[in-house]
Design an enzyme around this catalytic site. Structure first.
Site, PDB file in Angstrom:
ATOM      1  N   GLY A  46       2.659   2.691  10.689  1.00  0.00           N
ATOM      2  CA  GLY A  46       3.467   3.447  10.749  1.00  0.00           C
ATOM      3  C   GLY A  46       4.217   4.258  11.967  1.00  0.00           C
TER       4      GLY A  46
ATOM      5  CD  GLU B  21      -3.398  -2.203   7.227  1.00  0.00           C
ATOM      6  OE1 GLU B  21      -2.272  -2.586   6.864  1.00  0.00           O
ATOM      7  OE2 GLU B  21      -4.050  -1.199   7.243  1.00  0.00           O
TER       8      GLU B  21
ATOM      9  CD  GLU C  20      -2.932   5.496   6.660  1.00  0.00           C
ATOM     10  OE1 GLU C  20      -2.961   5.527   5.424  1.00  0.00           O
ATOM     11  OE2 GLU C  20      -1.863   5.023   7.317  1.00  0.00           O
TER      12      GLU C  20
ATOM     13  CB  SER D 169       5.635  -1.348  12.087  1.00  0.00           C
ATOM     14  OG  SER D 169       4.800   0.013  12.350  1.00  0.00           O
TER      15      SER D 169
ATOM     16  CG  ASN E 127      -1.746   1.147   1.262  1.00  0.00           C
ATOM     17  OD1 ASN E 127      -1.914   1.961   0.551  1.00  0.00           O
ATOM     18  ND2 ASN E 127      -2.445   1.500   2.535  1.00  0.00           N
TER      19      ASN E 127
ATOM     20  CG  HIS F 268      -5.754   2.018   5.200  1.00  0.00           C
ATOM     21  ND1 HIS F 268      -5.404   2.941   6.064  1.00  0.00           N
ATOM     22  CD2 HIS F 268      -4.767   1.272   5.178  1.00  0.00           C
ATOM     23  CE1 HIS F 268      -4.056   2.636   6.497  1.00  0.00           C
ATOM     24  NE2 HIS F 268      -3.569   1.526   5.805  1.00  0.00           N
TER      25      HIS F 268
ATOM     26  CE  LYS G 243      -0.182   3.266   4.952  1.00  0.00           C
ATOM     27  NZ  LYS G 243       0.072   3.313   6.201  1.00  0.00           N
TER      28      LYS G 243
HETATM   29  P1  13P Z   1       3.149   0.755   7.836  1.00  0.00           P
HETATM   30  O1  13P Z   1       3.570  -0.523   7.161  1.00  0.00           O
HETATM   31  O2  13P Z   1       3.673   1.885   7.160  1.00  0.00           O
HETATM   32  O3  13P Z   1       2.854   0.398   9.169  1.00  0.00           O
HETATM   33  O4  13P Z   1       1.653   0.723   7.254  1.00  0.00           O
HETATM   34  C1  13P Z   1       0.841  -0.140   7.167  1.00  0.00           C
HETATM   35  C2  13P Z   1      -0.514  -0.035   6.477  1.00  0.00           C
HETATM   36  O5  13P Z   1      -1.222   0.868   6.752  1.00  0.00           O
HETATM   37  C3  13P Z   1      -0.799  -0.707   5.429  1.00  0.00           C
HETATM   38  O6  13P Z   1      -1.948  -0.308   4.556  1.00  0.00           O
END
Ligand code: 13P
Length: 251
Positions: free
Chosen positions: A174, A168, A98, A214, A9, A96, A11
């Site tokens: 992150g 997640e 976010e 992560s 992903n 997601h 983003k």
């Molecule tokens: P990170 O791997 O940067 O923590 O992000 C995970 C994520 O949100 C994947 O969709």
């Protein structure tokens, strides 16, 4: 069918040139005998180009990061599931954290998005996960159950076979903090059990459940070795070709 999947992903990262360069590097580094399903999850604007680069490459596909809950019409800047399908994406990622937190996407809106995706023959990677507060108060099991119940458990068993679930935990996204393999396995087993209660053991056994948060080459192997973890939804580490390819080969 249950399979190992690693999805990157991106983003809101990478311009077109950077995106093409990254995919080139990944495809070059990928072993010829790769058997993991690998997904690039770019911004909408790169979807068509990246899907084209993956044409005829075994087990490598694209997914979009979202889709509109509307079919078409006067919804300026929205991107419909039909548009995404016409760019040859195989999946759409929905729910997601976010999107849920920054754009206030509710379980109810996500249910409609899931239906839009299926109406356009897109498979869905459906994300769920809890905040740190919810985990610390013990509310995370009920929360995850609610997310699944309100957005995807209305589907028929036949449609559910096109669902991949991604767990997640928000506190691990992150942050550099990964859920321990025991914490992740516990929730994955819980999710599989919920699927079994709703759809029976056969469907549950055949659903891929991914971990995200992560996830990196250094911790992916232990996570992927857990019985109910079938792969990863990778954020930061998917922006580095060597790290991403390494993660895809850790099963
Ligand atoms: P990170 O791997 O940067 O923590 O992000 C995970 C994520 O949100 C994947 O969709």
């Amino acid at each position: 069918m249950r399979k190992n999947i690693v999805a990157g992903n991106w983003k809101m990262n990478l311009n077109r040139q950077e995106a093409v360069a990254l995919v080139d590097q990944v495809l070059t580094q990928l072993p010829a005998e790769n058997i993991t399903e690998i997904l690039f999850v770019p911004s909408f604007v790169h979807l068509h180009k990246i899907a084209k680069m993956c044409t005829d490459i075994t087990n490598v596909f694209t997914a979009s990061q979202d889709c509109s809950s509307h079919e078409s019409g006067a919804f300026t800047s929205e991107v419909s599931a039909n548009m995404i399908a016409s760019c040859n994406a195989k999946y759409v990622v929905l729910g997601h954290s976010e999107r849920r937190s920054n754009f206030k996407e509710s379980n109810q809106v996500l249910k409609i998005k899931v239906e839009q995706a299926f109406a356009n023959n897109l498979a869905v990677i459906f994300c769920c996960g809890e905040t740190l507060d919810q985990r610390e108060s013990g509310a995370h099991f009920d929360w995850i159950k609610l997310q699944l119940t309100e957005s995807i458990f209305h589907l028929s068993a036949a449609d559910f076979s096109d669902i991949v679930v991604a767990y997640e935990p928000i506190w691990a996204i992150g942050t550099g903090i990964t859920a321990s393999s025991e914490q992740a396995q516990e929730i994955h087993a819980f999710i599989r059990d919920l699927i079994a209660q709703r759809y029976g053991n056969y469907v549950a056994k055949n659903t891929s459940i991914l971990y995200g948060g992560s996830c990196k080459p250094i911790n992916a192997q232990e996570l992927f070795s857990q019985q109910d973890i079938d792969g990863g939804l990778i954020g930061g580490a998917s922006l580095n070709a060597t790290d991403f390819v390494a993660i895809t080969q850790l099963f």
